[in-house]
Design an enzyme around this catalytic site. Sequence first.
Site, PDB file in Angstrom:
ATOM      1  N   ARG A  47       0.967  -1.249  -0.090  1.00  0.00           N
ATOM      2  CA  ARG A  47      -0.064   0.043   0.031  1.00  0.00           C
ATOM      3  C   ARG A  47       0.884   1.396   0.026  1.00  0.00           C
ATOM      4  NH1 ARG A  47      -4.516  -1.042   4.812  1.00  0.00           N
ATOM      5  NH2 ARG A  47      -2.477  -1.566   5.759  1.00  0.00           N
ATOM      6  N   ASP A  62      -3.644  -0.991  -2.896  1.00  0.00           N
ATOM      7  CA  ASP A  62      -4.650  -1.559  -1.931  1.00  0.00           C
ATOM      8  C   ASP A  62      -5.392  -2.852  -2.484  1.00  0.00           C
ATOM      9  OD1 ASP A  62      -6.225  -2.018   0.170  1.00  0.00           O
ATOM     10  OD2 ASP A  62      -6.850  -0.007   0.585  1.00  0.00           O
ATOM     11  N   TYR A 154      -8.832 -12.356  11.791  1.00  0.00           N
ATOM     12  CA  TYR A 154      -7.722 -12.743  11.108  1.00  0.00           C
ATOM     13  C   TYR A 154      -7.631 -14.464  11.082  1.00  0.00           C
ATOM     14  CZ  TYR A 154      -2.524 -13.433  10.359  1.00  0.00           C
ATOM     15  OH  TYR A 154      -1.270 -13.719   9.594  1.00  0.00           O
ATOM     16  N   LYS A 158      -7.685 -16.161   7.335  1.00  0.00           N
ATOM     17  CA  LYS A 158      -6.710 -17.258   6.645  1.00  0.00           C
ATOM     18  C   LYS A 158      -7.237 -18.628   6.653  1.00  0.00           C
ATOM     19  CE  LYS A 158      -3.211 -14.475   6.766  1.00  0.00           C
ATOM     20  NZ  LYS A 158      -2.636 -14.331   5.660  1.00  0.00           N
TER      21      LYS A 158
END
Length: 248
Positions: A47, A62, A154, A158
């Site tokens: 980014r 992004d 998270y 994942k």
Amino acid sequence: MNQPTSLPRVRPATARTVLVTGGSRGIGLATAQLFADAGHRVAVTSRTEAPDDDRLLWVACDQADSDAVDAAYESIEAEIGPVEILVANAGITRDQLVLRMADDDFAAVVDTNLTGAYRMAKRAARPMLRARWGRLIFVSSVVGLLGSAGQVNYAASKAGLVGMARSLARELGSRGITANVVAPGPVATEMFGALNDEQQAAITDAVPLGRVAEPSEIAAAVAFLASDEGAYITGAVIPVDGGLGMGH
């Protein structure tokens, strides 16, 4: 008997165009540099931060923004050619216990880590389908297999990479495109270094090998999956976690 001091680096039979997302530091940078060492053409996206390596083509992107993803691919294709190997590594964390987690923090992590990887893979698949060759490699985490308190967002993002990769493996395999996941455990990156000594010790003690990984060790697994030697592996989850997630 003498032990090797470093991993062998095999020159590729064919130089490929590689894109590593989140490639300005940590695992991403180590992976991008390993591909560059092997003679491939390598682009990285992030980014804000360009990598400190003039062999790498840096493109600001992004991946939560579909238009930015398209623009990044157009720039890479114009400079070094269509992407043949995608390493979807970019990700963010916004850790918090679930009762305190804001909906925006859950959505932001999933949109960047999971939906962003989908955007990158979807765009990469176009030229791969035409070429009837490609490698899609997603960098997940042991947390996506084991779960982790304070990381509901998270861990969900994942874990989602596994289902996505395996679906892509089935969808694209007949065209010579593989899709695999590398699931690292704790790695010696800036994120790990920001933890206090007690936190680092607790994490290290949980790993059967008794240490955290170096970024280069994750990069080596990624490079193998991208190689000709890894051509018959697809839909796999490769743990590089010191045994932390064994059995999953």
